[in-house]
Scaffold this motif. Structure first.
Motif, mmCIF file in Angstrom:
data_model
loop_
_atom_site.group_PDB
_atom_site.id
_atom_site.type_symbol
_atom_site.label_atom_id
_atom_site.label_comp_id
_atom_site.label_asym_id
_atom_site.label_seq_id
_atom_site.Cartn_x
_atom_site.Cartn_y
_atom_site.Cartn_z
ATOM 1 N N GLU A 1 -18.143 -2.470 -103.558
ATOM 2 C CA GLU A 1 -18.070 -1.933 -104.922
ATOM 3 C C GLU A 1 -18.948 -0.693 -105.102
ATOM 4 O OE1 GLU A 1 -19.212 -5.158 -107.463
ATOM 5 O OE2 GLU A 1 -17.349 -6.275 -107.097
ATOM 6 N N GLN A 2 -19.985 -0.571 -104.279
ATOM 7 C CA GLN A 2 -20.945 0.523 -104.430
ATOM 8 C C GLN A 2 -20.660 1.718 -103.517
ATOM 9 O OE1 GLN A 2 -23.525 0.345 -106.703
ATOM 10 N NE2 GLN A 2 -22.536 -1.544 -107.352
ATOM 11 N N LEU A 3 -19.680 1.569 -102.618
ATOM 12 C CA LEU A 3 -19.424 2.621 -101.638
ATOM 13 C C LEU A 3 -17.963 3.056 -101.650
ATOM 14 C CD1 LEU A 3 -21.381 1.120 -98.596
ATOM 15 C CD2 LEU A 3 -22.141 2.932 -100.140
ATOM 16 N N PRO A 4 -17.687 4.265 -101.203
ATOM 17 C CA PRO A 4 -16.301 4.744 -101.125
ATOM 18 C C PRO A 4 -15.631 4.330 -99.814
ATOM 19 C CG PRO A 4 -17.765 6.525 -100.542
ATOM 20 C CD PRO A 4 -18.634 5.349 -100.906
ATOM 21 N N LEU A 5 -15.848 3.078 -99.420
ATOM 22 C CA LEU A 5 -15.285 2.542 -98.183
ATOM 23 C C LEU A 5 -14.444 1.316 -98.492
ATOM 24 C CD1 LEU A 5 -18.496 2.575 -95.941
ATOM 25 C CD2 LEU A 5 -16.618 4.217 -95.870
ATOM 26 N N SER A 6 -13.478 1.040 -97.629
ATOM 27 C CA SER A 6 -12.676 -0.173 -97.791
ATOM 28 C C SER A 6 -13.499 -1.391 -97.373
ATOM 29 C CB SER A 6 -11.417 -0.087 -96.928
ATOM 30 O OG SER A 6 -11.768 -0.132 -95.559
ATOM 31 N N ARG A 7 -13.044 -2.555 -97.799
ATOM 32 C CA ARG A 7 -13.733 -3.786 -97.430
ATOM 33 C C ARG A 7 -13.746 -3.966 -95.910
ATOM 34 N NH1 ARG A 7 -13.658 -9.017 -96.313
ATOM 35 N NH2 ARG A 7 -14.881 -10.476 -97.538
ATOM 36 N N PRO A 8 -12.613 -3.728 -95.208
ATOM 37 C CA PRO A 8 -12.661 -3.848 -93.747
ATOM 38 C C PRO A 8 -13.655 -2.878 -93.097
ATOM 39 C CG PRO A 8 -10.388 -3.895 -94.491
ATOM 40 C CD PRO A 8 -11.231 -3.534 -95.682
ATOM 41 N N ALA A 9 -13.770 -1.676 -93.643
ATOM 42 C CA ALA A 9 -14.722 -0.710 -93.095
ATOM 43 C C ALA A 9 -16.154 -1.196 -93.293
ATOM 44 C CB ALA A 9 -14.531 0.657 -93.743
ATOM 45 N N VAL A 10 -16.459 -1.714 -94.475
ATOM 46 C CA VAL A 10 -17.801 -2.247 -94.737
ATOM 47 C C VAL A 10 -18.082 -3.424 -93.807
ATOM 48 C CG1 VAL A 10 -19.258 -3.415 -96.445
ATOM 49 C CG2 VAL A 10 -17.910 -1.411 -97.119
ATOM 50 N N SER A 11 -17.110 -4.306 -93.647
ATOM 51 C CA SER A 11 -17.275 -5.450 -92.742
ATOM 52 C C SER A 11 -17.562 -4.985 -91.315
ATOM 53 C CB SER A 11 -16.035 -6.334 -92.757
ATOM 54 O OG SER A 11 -15.900 -6.967 -94.003
ATOM 55 N N HIS A 12 -16.852 -3.955 -90.885
ATOM 56 C CA HIS A 12 -17.065 -3.414 -89.535
ATOM 57 C C HIS A 12 -18.488 -2.873 -89.387
ATOM 58 C CE1 HIS A 12 -16.381 -1.278 -85.807
ATOM 59 N NE2 HIS A 12 -16.812 -0.164 -86.390
ATOM 60 N N HIS A 13 -18.935 -2.096 -90.361
ATOM 61 C CA HIS A 13 -20.291 -1.542 -90.297
ATOM 62 C C HIS A 13 -21.336 -2.657 -90.321
ATOM 63 C CE1 HIS A 13 -19.219 2.653 -90.328
ATOM 64 N NE2 HIS A 13 -18.493 2.506 -91.441
ATOM 65 N N LEU A 14 -21.109 -3.680 -91.142
ATOM 66 C CA LEU A 14 -22.051 -4.797 -91.192
ATOM 67 C C LEU A 14 -22.109 -5.534 -89.859
ATOM 68 C CD1 LEU A 14 -21.317 -6.133 -94.769
ATOM 69 C CD2 LEU A 14 -23.505 -5.208 -93.955
ATOM 70 N N LYS A 15 -20.975 -5.672 -89.208
ATOM 71 C CA LYS A 15 -20.945 -6.329 -87.901
ATOM 72 C C LYS A 15 -21.787 -5.551 -86.894
ATOM 73 C CE LYS A 15 -17.848 -7.724 -84.184
ATOM 74 N NZ LYS A 15 -16.480 -7.741 -83.677
ATOM 75 N N LEU A 16 -21.640 -4.232 -86.884
ATOM 76 C CA LEU A 16 -22.429 -3.405 -85.975
ATOM 77 C C LEU A 16 -23.921 -3.496 -86.292
ATOM 78 C CD1 LEU A 16 -20.156 -0.222 -85.822
ATOM 79 C CD2 LEU A 16 -20.376 -2.027 -84.100
ATOM 80 N N LEU A 17 -24.258 -3.469 -87.574
ATOM 81 C CA LEU A 17 -25.660 -3.596 -87.983
ATOM 82 C C LEU A 17 -26.224 -4.959 -87.592
ATOM 83 C CD1 LEU A 17 -25.328 -1.919 -91.483
ATOM 84 C CD2 LEU A 17 -26.706 -1.046 -89.572
ATOM 85 N N LYS A 18 -25.424 -5.987 -87.767
ATOM 86 C CA LYS A 18 -25.851 -7.347 -87.401
ATOM 87 C C LYS A 18 -26.049 -7.455 -85.892
ATOM 88 C CE LYS A 18 -24.413 -12.176 -87.753
ATOM 89 N NZ LYS A 18 -24.219 -12.423 -86.325
ATOM 90 N N ASN A 19 -25.112 -6.926 -85.120
ATOM 91 C CA ASN A 19 -25.209 -6.993 -83.658
ATOM 92 C C ASN A 19 -26.420 -6.236 -83.132
ATOM 93 O OD1 ASN A 19 -22.905 -8.563 -83.550
ATOM 94 N ND2 ASN A 19 -21.565 -6.881 -82.960
ATOM 95 N N ALA A 20 -26.836 -5.202 -83.835
ATOM 96 C CA ALA A 20 -28.020 -4.435 -83.443
ATOM 97 C C ALA A 20 -29.309 -5.076 -83.941
ATOM 98 C CB ALA A 20 -27.908 -3.006 -83.959
ATOM 99 N N GLY A 21 -29.190 -6.133 -84.736
ATOM 100 C CA GLY A 21 -30.370 -6.831 -85.237
ATOM 101 C C GLY A 21 -31.020 -6.175 -86.431
ATOM 102 N N VAL A 22 -30.280 -5.317 -87.119
ATOM 103 C CA VAL A 22 -30.841 -4.586 -88.261
ATOM 104 C C VAL A 22 -30.604 -5.334 -89.570
ATOM 105 C CG1 VAL A 22 -30.762 -2.387 -89.497
ATOM 106 C CG2 VAL A 22 -30.566 -2.417 -87.018
ATOM 107 N N VAL A 23 -29.540 -6.097 -89.632
ATOM 108 C CA VAL A 23 -29.292 -6.951 -90.797
ATOM 109 C C VAL A 23 -29.057 -8.380 -90.313
ATOM 110 C CG1 VAL A 23 -28.278 -5.103 -92.192
ATOM 111 C CG2 VAL A 23 -26.792 -6.612 -90.919
ATOM 112 N N GLY A 24 -29.316 -9.306 -91.219
ATOM 113 C CA GLY A 24 -29.027 -10.707 -90.976
ATOM 114 C C GLY A 24 -27.988 -11.172 -91.973
ATOM 115 N N VAL A 25 -27.487 -12.377 -91.766
ATOM 116 C CA VAL A 25 -26.468 -12.927 -92.662
ATOM 117 C C VAL A 25 -26.812 -14.383 -92.946
ATOM 118 C CG1 VAL A 25 -24.899 -13.554 -90.785
ATOM 119 C CG2 VAL A 25 -23.990 -13.184 -93.075
ATOM 120 N N GLU A 26 -26.582 -14.759 -94.193
ATOM 121 C CA GLU A 26 -26.834 -16.135 -94.635
ATOM 122 C C GLU A 26 -25.571 -16.638 -95.324
ATOM 123 O OE1 GLU A 26 -29.841 -18.539 -97.654
ATOM 124 O OE2 GLU A 26 -30.131 -16.413 -97.279
#
Length: 100
Positions: free
Chosen positions: A44-69
């Motif tokens: 909702e806050q970015l000019p990206l599609s939901r799949p694009a945001v999910s993809h970026h979050l996956k990369l961030l998670k795999n790099a250990g920069v974000v976590g998920v609960e």
């Protein structure tokens, strides 16, 4: 560059690469300002599609920069950068010691 500095640099590459993308930088900024957020809240806050945001979050998670609960059916993403910051500090110290 010394051998140890080169090893730490290579270990740091996934973090450096994931942080180089402006969209991922925007996601990190949102998480730092808002705390835990779902994919939909981020989208909702970015000019990206939901799949694009999910993809970026996956990369961030795999790099250990974000976590998920997982809470019920929702997945909340949050900053989890301590290990990455510690690694980059080690890299900086090695570069200062070996290269300056």
């Amino acid at each position: 560059m010394g051998k140890q500095a080169l090893e730490i640099f290579r270990e740091s590459l996934p973090v450096l690469q994931v942080l180089s993308d402006p969209n991922r930088q925007d996601i990190l900024l949102l998480l730092s300002e808002n705390g835990k957020m779902t994919v939909n809240e981020i989208t909702e806050q970015l000019p990206l599609s939901r799949p694009a945001v999910s993809h970026h979050l996956k990369l961030l998670k795999n790099a250990g920069v974000v976590g998920v609960e997982q809470l019920g059916t929702l997945r909340y993403y949050f900053l989890s950068m301590q290990d990455s910051v510690d690694l980059l500090r080690r890299l900086l110290a090695a570069l200062e010691r070996d290269c300056l």
